[in-house]
Design an enzyme around this catalytic site. Structure first.
Site, short mmCIF file in Angstrom:
data_model
loop_
_atom_site.label_atom_id
_atom_site.label_comp_id
_atom_site.label_asym_id
_atom_site.label_seq_id
_atom_site.Cartn_x
_atom_site.Cartn_y
_atom_site.Cartn_z
N MET A 30 48.47 49.85 60.14
CA MET A 30 49.57 50.20 59.23
C MET A 30 50.87 50.29 60.02
SD MET A 30 48.02 52.56 56.26
CE MET A 30 47.98 54.12 57.09
N GLY A 31 50.90 49.70 61.22
CA GLY A 31 52.13 49.62 61.99
C GLY A 31 52.48 50.92 62.70
N HIS A 37 46.92 51.27 69.17
CA HIS A 37 46.97 49.96 68.51
C HIS A 37 46.96 48.85 69.57
CE1 HIS A 37 49.10 52.43 65.33
NE2 HIS A 37 48.14 51.85 64.64
N GLN A 61 45.71 53.92 49.79
CA GLN A 61 44.93 54.91 50.54
C GLN A 61 45.67 56.22 50.72
OE1 GLN A 61 44.77 52.18 54.13
NE2 GLN A 61 44.81 54.11 55.22
N GLY A 147 39.62 51.96 65.59
CA GLY A 147 39.64 53.01 66.61
C GLY A 147 38.67 54.13 66.26
N GLN A 148 38.02 54.66 67.28
CA GLN A 148 37.06 55.77 67.10
C GLN A 148 37.74 57.02 66.56
OE1 GLN A 148 33.86 56.12 67.15
NE2 GLN A 148 33.86 58.35 67.04
N LYS A 149 39.07 57.11 66.74
CA LYS A 149 39.75 58.32 66.27
C LYS A 149 39.49 58.54 64.77
CE LYS A 149 43.84 60.37 64.99
NZ LYS A 149 44.23 59.58 63.85
N ASP A 150 39.44 57.44 64.01
CA ASP A 150 39.15 57.53 62.58
C ASP A 150 37.65 57.28 62.39
OD1 ASP A 150 41.90 57.92 61.56
OD2 ASP A 150 42.21 55.97 62.48
N SER A 186 49.96 57.55 64.59
CA SER A 186 51.33 57.22 64.15
C SER A 186 52.00 58.46 63.58
CB SER A 186 51.29 56.12 63.10
OG SER A 186 50.62 55.00 63.62
#
Ligand code: PAF
Length: 266
Positions: A30-31, A37, A61, A147-150, A186
């Protein structure tokens, strides 16, 4: 690097590389790029001949219009960063390109989409599952990176890919953190200096959970105790989830910014 706005342009750009048998890697974003990223783009660059990065702040979302409005955006800087990391295509469509008037075909990820983040943000994972399925269909990548963060998002995407027999591989990279431990997001730019200092309780809580687990104790209880000890932090949830491996997950609100983190305890 080609900056493309339409589905047809992406399909046309990928036709010949695909016919030549080149592997296509997709990094959905999503920039407002940060090092997390860039690590995803680098992983795709190493594995594939063609790297497609999508940049789309996906309205479906977001449950709160305010959150969508506040979401950080910086396309010119994202274009430079994606190019510097060697992306071949940056797909940055308009909302109408992905959700034309009359659009009503949704991907429902089932029960997994209704718990934890899904309970706190109703409809969030339906939006994620739908946009990712569309991106998979548009770019038809061999591999897509997340990413594992999410952690729950990764579980939802894997669930959708398996459930719909989508012909791609999902690869995950470890959470990228600042030197002080805060997981890159972000949304971190929305924190005031004071809020950012308080947000450090989240990685500390994940570490406390991991340590307790290794010592045979209760990870959730240990993490919760650390979070509860920090004034000005509202705890949304702390829980164990089975996302392929037992994972300690937590979400907190600091000021008006919501942050998530996790620790895989498998
Ligand atoms: O993780 C994100 O940035 C988004 O949820 C994603 C996967 C790009 C879908 O909009």
């Amino acid at each position: 690097m080609k900056l493309l706005r339409t589905v047809d342009q992406v399909r046309a750009a990928l036709r010949e590389p695909r016919q030549r048998g080149e592997r296509i890697g997709l990094v959905p974003t999503m920039g407002a790029f940060h090092d997390g990223h860039l690590a995803l783009i680098r992983a795709a660059r190493e594995a594939c001949e063609v790297v497609v990065v999508s940049l789309f702040v996906n309205p479906s979302q977001f449950d709160a219009t305010d959150d969508l409005r506040r979401y950080p955006r910086d396309e010119p800087s994202d274009v430079r960063a994606a190019e510097a990391e060697g992306a071949d295509v940056l797909f940055a469509p308009s909302v109408d390109e992905l959700y034309p008037p009359g659009f009503d075909t949704w991907v429902d990820p089932g029960e997994l989409g209704t718990v934890l983040e899904g309970a706190a943000r109703p409809g969030h994972f339906r939006g994620v599952a739908t946009v990712c399925t569309k991106l998979f269909s548009i770019a038809q990548p061999n591999i897509a990176w997340f990413g594992q963060k999410d952690a729950q998002q990764v579980a939802v995407i894997r669930h959708v890919v398996a459930g719909l027999n989508l012909p791609l591989e999902i690869d995950v990279i470890a959470t990228v953190r600042d030197a002080d431990g805060l997981a890159l997001s972000s949304r971190n730019v929305l924190l005031s200096p004071d809020e950012r200092a308080r947000a450090l309780v989240l990685p500390r809580a994940m570490e406390a959970g991991r340590t307790a687990h290794l010592a045979g104790g209760d990870a959730v209880q240990a993490a919760r105790a650390v979070l509860d000890g920090e004034p000005g932090v509202e705890v949304d949830y702390v829980a164990m989830a089975e996302f392929g491996a037992p994972t300690l997950v937590a979400a907190i609100r600091v000021g008006s910014t919501r942050l998530i983190d996790n620790a895989v305890l498998g």
